[in-house]
Every structure is written in structure tokens, then in C-alpha cells.
Design a protein around this motif. Structure first.
Motif, PDB file in Angstrom:
ATOM      1  N   ASP A 142       0.849  -1.192   0.000  1.00 35.56           N
ATOM      2  CA  ASP A 142       0.000   0.000   0.000  1.00 35.56           C
ATOM      3  C   ASP A 142       0.887   1.247   0.000  1.00 35.56           C
ATOM      4  N   GLY A 192      -2.463   5.445  -3.672  1.00 32.28           N
ATOM      5  CA  GLY A 192      -3.261   6.657  -3.555  1.00 32.28           C
ATOM      6  C   GLY A 192      -2.419   7.875  -3.903  1.00 32.28           C
ATOM      7  N   SER A 226      -4.916   1.145   6.738  1.00 28.48           N
ATOM      8  CA  SER A 226      -4.649   0.041   5.824  1.00 28.48           C
ATOM      9  C   SER A 226      -4.307  -1.228   6.603  1.00 28.48           C
ATOM     10  N   ASN A 268      -0.163  -4.682  -8.814  1.00 24.73           N
ATOM     11  CA  ASN A 268      -0.810  -5.369  -7.692  1.00 24.73           C
ATOM     12  C   ASN A 268      -0.931  -4.517  -6.440  1.00 24.73           C
ATOM     13  N   ASP A 269      -0.478  -3.262  -6.505  1.00 21.18           N
ATOM     14  CA  ASP A 269      -0.459  -2.411  -5.323  1.00 21.18           C
ATOM     15  C   ASP A 269      -1.726  -1.572  -5.188  1.00 21.18           C
ATOM     16  N   ASN A 270      -2.082  -1.286  -3.945  1.00 17.08           N
ATOM     17  CA  ASN A 270      -3.042  -0.225  -3.651  1.00 17.08           C
ATOM     18  C   ASN A 270      -2.248   1.077  -3.622  1.00 17.08           C
ATOM     19  N   LYS A 316       3.242  -0.269   4.742  1.00 18.75           N
ATOM     20  CA  LYS A 316       2.571   0.980   4.361  1.00 18.75           C
ATOM     21  C   LYS A 316       3.644   2.022   4.087  1.00 18.75           C
ATOM     22  N   LEU A 352      -6.595   5.297  -1.772  1.00 18.22           N
ATOM     23  CA  LEU A 352      -5.960   4.029  -2.143  1.00 18.22           C
ATOM     24  C   LEU A 352      -6.865   3.230  -3.076  1.00 18.22           C
ATOM     25  N   THR A 353      -6.294   2.755  -4.163  1.00 18.75           N
ATOM     26  CA  THR A 353      -7.080   2.009  -5.142  1.00 18.75           C
ATOM     27  C   THR A 353      -6.183   1.080  -5.941  1.00 18.75           C
ATOM     28  N   THR A 354      -6.773   0.001  -6.440  1.00 24.97           N
ATOM     29  CA  THR A 354      -6.062  -0.863  -7.384  1.00 24.97           C
ATOM     30  C   THR A 354      -6.509  -0.567  -8.810  1.00 24.97           C
ATOM     31  N   ASP A 355      -7.467   0.344  -8.966  1.00 24.35           N
ATOM     32  CA  ASP A 355      -7.908   0.759 -10.305  1.00 24.35           C
ATOM     33  C   ASP A 355      -6.930   1.817 -10.813  1.00 24.35           C
ATOM     34  N   HIS A 356      -5.836   1.364 -11.365  1.00 25.02           N
ATOM     35  CA  HIS A 356      -4.768   2.286 -11.743  1.00 25.02           C
ATOM     36  C   HIS A 356      -5.114   3.142 -12.958  1.00 25.02           C
TER      37      HIS A 356
END
Length: 330
Positions: free
Chosen positions: A92, A133, A186, A129-131, A191, A147-151
Motif C-alpha cells: 500500500d 493513492g 490500511s 498489484n499495489d493499492n 505501508k 488508495l485504489t487498485t484501479d490504476h
């Protein structure tokens, strides 16, 4: 068949019907004693039994096979190409980027902010593969993306960053505190905050050292990056003749950035051009790796059709035999 699974395996309990039916069939056959009275068996001496006698139980067997395949259809067989456990890397990360007026300096091409955005976006693309933000700060701070995995969304929001979005100034403490607030809850084991700035803290309501202490409390590691050439850099200045570039001193509070990083187990980097900035992100990328266990499944395919066709074929064959070659007379 090794890759076949069943969505409703509980239907296989219905297979208990088969031995029950077989037991009933045997009992019924034992009670059938058709008789005829004749004076002598001599006329039948030497007559061989018909092949039909040996096949008279075939319809019952076909019916049981049809019942078994019908139960398989109800259990809903499915196939997958494969599934396996795979180790992948994830973490994260919140990126906190300075967008103050001094980020317009052109010692980085086309300027510091655009170079920082470009390299940061490459970093994001390299860690699927990371979250991740994004926080931006100048005289104040703002969460551009949680924080998101939708890059894809994250990269679009990176592209929207412009100087002037926030009041001018360099509130390093606020930029760090906002990032900590976004990552503190998280559940990840690692982190990380990557804070990038080109100046000296001169705004905001939170001292950078205090924000670093808060990060340390929540187990957040901070990597700080100072961007700017050594000495002077051309900065855009509004004059009566339009925007002109003047060389101005590059002032970065490296001691502060070093202290913030070391306090949390991170590291401070100095980037003097776009290539060295990319090298900084590459080094952070190598240092921050967390192994995660991921089970990957391929696409499922329904496999009931062959069993349904087999059920139909067995029933039709039973009906045909029972009413033709193996027909019985009551």
C-alpha cells in the motif's frame, strides 16, 4: 475429467436411489413365477435358451445409467483450464506530490511537475498489484485519489494535476499528514508514503516533524524526494513583457527531509534531473516488495451437455428395446 468440478455436488446423494431400485427390481423378479401345466417336457428337450433371456435385464440397466447421468447433470459439472497458487508482490503506497509554483522550474523537462508526474505514472504502471493513492499539496493539501487498485482511474487523476489547483506555498507537514490519514487504517503489512517536494516548508498548520511522528506511530515508512538542480534553476516570472525565465536559487530543506525519512525507517533521495528522478523511483521499487499468495483460476465452462445427451440416448434406447426386441408379455 481431472479438471471437472461440480457446482451442486449435494445432488449426488440422489445416487442412493439406484441401489434401492436394484434391490426392488431383484425382489420383484423373484416373485414372478409364470406357470403352465403340461403332461410332459419331452417336446422341449434340446431347445436352447433364447439370447433374449440373457438380455432381459438390459432395459433396467439402461434406466439406471440414465438416472445416474441425469443426476450428474443436476450437479452441474464445470471445467477449468487450470488453477494454481501464484506468488505476487503488493504493497500500500500513497504518493504525496508538491504542486507549488516553484514546480514550474524548467531544470527538469518540460518542467519539474510534468517530469514528476511522468516518472510517478511509470512507477504506478509498473506495480499493478499495489493499492496506490495520491495526495497533492502546495499551501494546503488535498487527496486527489484514495488508495485504489484501479490504476486507470489513478493515472487519469495524475494527468489532471496542474499548478494553481491549490493556494501557493509549500505545506510539507500538511501534505504528509493527509497522506498518513489516507493510509493509516490500511491492513497491509507494509505501508509507504513517497513525498516529493522542491522547497522549504513555509505554510500549513502541521509541522513536518509532527506529521512524521504520526506516521511512525502507525507504522508508515516515508521516502522523501527533493527535486531540483544544485545551485540555480530557471523559473517563470510574470513581468510587464509577459512571462520570462529568471535563474533563482534552489532551496530544499534536505536536513528536514532526511530526518523525516530516517525517523520512519525510510530514505531521502535527491533528484537533479528527470533521469535521476526515475532512478530514485526504481530504487524505491526494488526496496518495497511484499510477497502475497494469490490463487488464480481460469474461466469456468459448463460441461453438462454431454451428460444430458447421454441421459436422453439411454432413455430412448431403453424405450426402443423394451417395446421391440426385449418386449415382455404380461
Amino acid at each position: 475429467m481431472s479438471n471437472i468440478t461440480f457446482l451442486h455436488p449435494s445432488f449426488f446423494y440422489l445416487l442412493i436411489i439406484i441401489p434401492i431400485y436394484v434391490a426392488w427390481y431383484i425382489w420383484k423378479q423373484s416373485r414372478l413365477h409364470a406357470t403352465i401345466q403340461i403332461s410332459t417336457l419331452e417336446p422341449f428337450t434340446g431347445i436352447k435358451q433364447s439370447w433374449k433371456v440373457y438380455l432381459r435385464h438390459v432395459p433396467m440397466i439402461l434406466r439406471m445409467l440414465a438416472l445416474a447421468t441425469a443426476i450428474v447433470v443436476l450437479a452441474r459439472p464445470q471445467s477449468t483450464d487450470h488453477f494454481h497458487d501464484e506468488k505476487t508482490e503488493g504493497i500500500d503506497i500513497v504518493m504525496s506530490i508538491d504542486i507549488s509554483g516553484s514546480m514550474q522550474a524548467i531544470d527538469f523537462k518540460p518542467n519539474r511537475l510534468e517530469a514528476a508526474k511522468d516518472v510517478a505514472m511509470q512507477f504506478v504502471s509498473g506495480r499493478p498489484n499495489d493499492n496506490i493513492g495520491l495526495v497533492i499539496f502546495a499551501g494546503e493539501s488535498f487527496t486527489q485519489c484514495p488508495l485504489t487498485t484501479d490504476h486507470n482511474v489513478l493515472l487519469n487523476l495524475f494527468s489532471d494535476i496542474k499548478i494553481g489547483m491549490l493556494a501557493d506555498g509549500t505545506a510539507i507537514g500538511n501534505g504528509l499528514a493527509t497522506a498518513v490519514n489516507r493510509i493509516k487504517d490500511s491492513k497491509a503489512k507494509s505501508k509507504v508514503i513517497i513525498l516529493l517536494t522542491d522547497g522549504v516548508n513555509n505554510a500549513g498548520s502541521i509541522a513536518p516533524e509532527k506529521a512524521a511522528e504520526i506516521a511512525q506511530t502507525f507504522g508508515v515508512r516515508i521516502y522523501t524526494i527533493g527535486v531540483g538542480t544544485i545551485g540555480t534553476a530557471p523559473m517563470p516570472v510574470q513581468t510587464n513583457f509577459g512571462i520570462q525565465y529568471q535563474d533563482m536559487d534552489v532551496k530544499i530543506d534536505e536536513e528536514l527531509l532526511q530526518n523525516m525519512a530516517s525517523m520512519t525507517g525510510g530514505k531521502y533521495f535527491r533528484a537533479t534531473d528527470k533521469n535521476s528522478l526515475k532512478a530514485v523511483y526504481d530504487e524505491i521499487d526494488k526496496m518495497e516488495k511484499t510477497i502475497l499468495e494469490v490463487r488464480e483460476y481460469s474461466k469456468r465452462t459448463e460441461e453438462y451437455l454431454p451428460f444430458a445427451l447421454a441421459t436422453l440416448a439411454l432413455l430412448l434406447l431403453e424405450i426402443v428395446l423394451r417395446n421391440s426386441l426385449l418386449r415382455t408379455i404380461p
